[in-house]
Design an enzyme around this catalytic site. Structure first.
Site, PDB file in Angstrom:
ATOM      1  N   GLU A 366       0.823  -1.217   0.000  1.00  0.00           N
ATOM      2  CA  GLU A 366       0.000   0.000   0.000  1.00  0.00           C
ATOM      3  C   GLU A 366       0.854   1.265   0.000  1.00  0.00           C
ATOM      4  OE1 GLU A 366      -3.561  -0.059   2.347  1.00  0.00           O
ATOM      5  OE2 GLU A 366      -3.621  -2.247   2.329  1.00  0.00           O
ATOM      6  N   GLY A 367       1.973   1.171  -0.713  1.00  0.00           N
ATOM      7  CA  GLY A 367       2.909   2.275  -0.842  1.00  0.00           C
ATOM      8  C   GLY A 367       4.159   2.011  -0.036  1.00  0.00           C
TER       9      GLY A 367
END
Length: 383
Positions: A366-367
């Site tokens: 998620e990043g």
């Protein structure tokens, strides 16, 4: 300014911790060893509303908020990170995307079953050749004469896909423009639509109980009413969803770190060296104090981001700060917990070994931490 939880959130926290201790913790080790999520536990999480916490009651949700959801993420991840990511992808990525961008009809038809516990959701963005660089996406959707779309491509690391019903999947619909304007989001039924193939679980270092597969789309026909938001508006939806997701991962990181510290303290009180328990040595006391301070700082950053989202304030940078710091704390604290416990910490008999493996992924999904730094530095007007 008040840094204390109100009575409602304190009660939620107590209930989440009780469920985690009684229902998740006893089987967390076995799930990790078997590399499969316990479907009976999944059913309990659905039954007791863990997948609809921040959504309105009129849609079947828990009627709470993102702070309440962050508390659930922390308490569940404190004993099992695989449960945390299962909740996060369903809630932050799949459901939030539909909640913020869906039509009333889409919310009723697709969102309600997801948040009332009837169905499970997942999120299809990452590809074998396109992770942080969404511009490199190769999955395409071609519009048909009747208005439907034909979807072709492959998505990797699709968490929950082994048992999910609904997936928000992203595909290029216009190659003539950058992905930021040519990406579109579709609501796909993984179990009913023809042409979808789901691989076996991808073998991983950590979060091994979570379902994480490759999903391949081969001439999958998607009706026109399953376009989420506008055609070409998928990049904005993806980034919006990931912003919310980063708060969940920050909370997961806090939970992993706190769980590891709790185990380390319990061990240090019981383990004797040179005639004294480990916890009696000042070196141990100081290091444990440092760990708790880091965890508390990460927790407050996470709560700040969650409250900002609840208040409708800009929270993208706050979410990035929380995830960047909390994920680093999770890795630091779990590493120290293993070190403090020595050879025993390295053994699978103790949960800190699993927690150490689980912590690493929080710096990646998620990043990545590098992407978080890009988001943060981009807000600082450095140029």
């Amino acid at each position: 300014m008040d840094f204390k939880l109100d009575k409602c959130h304190e009660l939620q926290r107590h209930l989440f911790r009780s469920f985690a201790e009684n229902e998740i913790k006893p089987i967390a080790k076995d799930m990790d060893e078997n590399e499969a999520y316990d479907l009976d536990l999944l059913a309990k999480l659905q039954k007791y509303g863990f997948f609809g916490i921040p959504f309105p009651r009129e849609l079947g949700g828990g009627g709470s908020d993102n702070l309440g959801y962050a508390l659930a993420m922390e308490e569940c991840s404190r004993v099992d990170a695989s449960t945390g990511i299962t909740m996060s992808v369903h809630t932050s990525l799949c459901c939030q995307a539909i909640y913020h961008n869906g039509t009333p009809e889409q919310k009723e038809k697709y969102l309600r079953p997801l948040i009332d516990g009837t169905k499970m959701g997942c999120f299809g963005l990452t590809e074998p050749g396109a992770g942080s660089d969404v511009q490199g996406a190769q999955t395409v959707a071609t519009k048909n004469e009747d208005g439907s779309w034909t979807l072709n491509g492959s998505k990797i690391f699709t968490t929950n896909s082994g048992f999910a019903d609904t997936c928000t999947v992203f595909a290029i619909t216009d190659r003539s423009v950058p992905a930021s304007r040519g990406l579109t989001c579709f609501i796909v039924d993984l179990k009913e639509m023809k042409g979808i193939t789901i691989s076996d679980n991808i073998e991983r270092m950590g979060i091994r109980a979570a379902s994480n597969c490759i999903v391949t789309y081969d001439n999958v026909v998607v009706p026109a009413d399953r376009v989420l938001g506008k055609v070409g508006g998928g990049f904005k939806i993806a980034m919006q969803s990931l912003d919310s997701g980063r708060i969940g991962i920050a909370a997961q990181s806090v939970g992993i770190a706190q769980g590891a510290l709790d185990e380390a303290i319990k061990y240090a009180k019981a383990r004797k060296q040179f005639g004294k328990p480990l916890v009696a040595f000042q070196n141990s006391q100081f290091k444990l104090a440092e760990c708790q301070t880091l965890i508390e700082a990460a927790r407050l950053l996470t709560w700040k981001a969650a409250v900002a989202e609840d208040n409708g304030e800009p929270f993208s940078v706050l979410a990035a700060e929380a995830k960047l710091f909390a994920s680093d704390v999770a890795v630091q604290v779990t590493r120290y917990a293993v070190q403090l416990m020595g050879g025993y910490g390295y053994c699978r008999e103790y949960p800190v070994e699993r927690m150490y493996r689980d912590a690493k992924i929080t710096e990646i999904y998620e990043g990545t931490s590098e992407v978080m730094k890009m988001v943060i530095s981009g807000s600082m007007k450095l140029k």
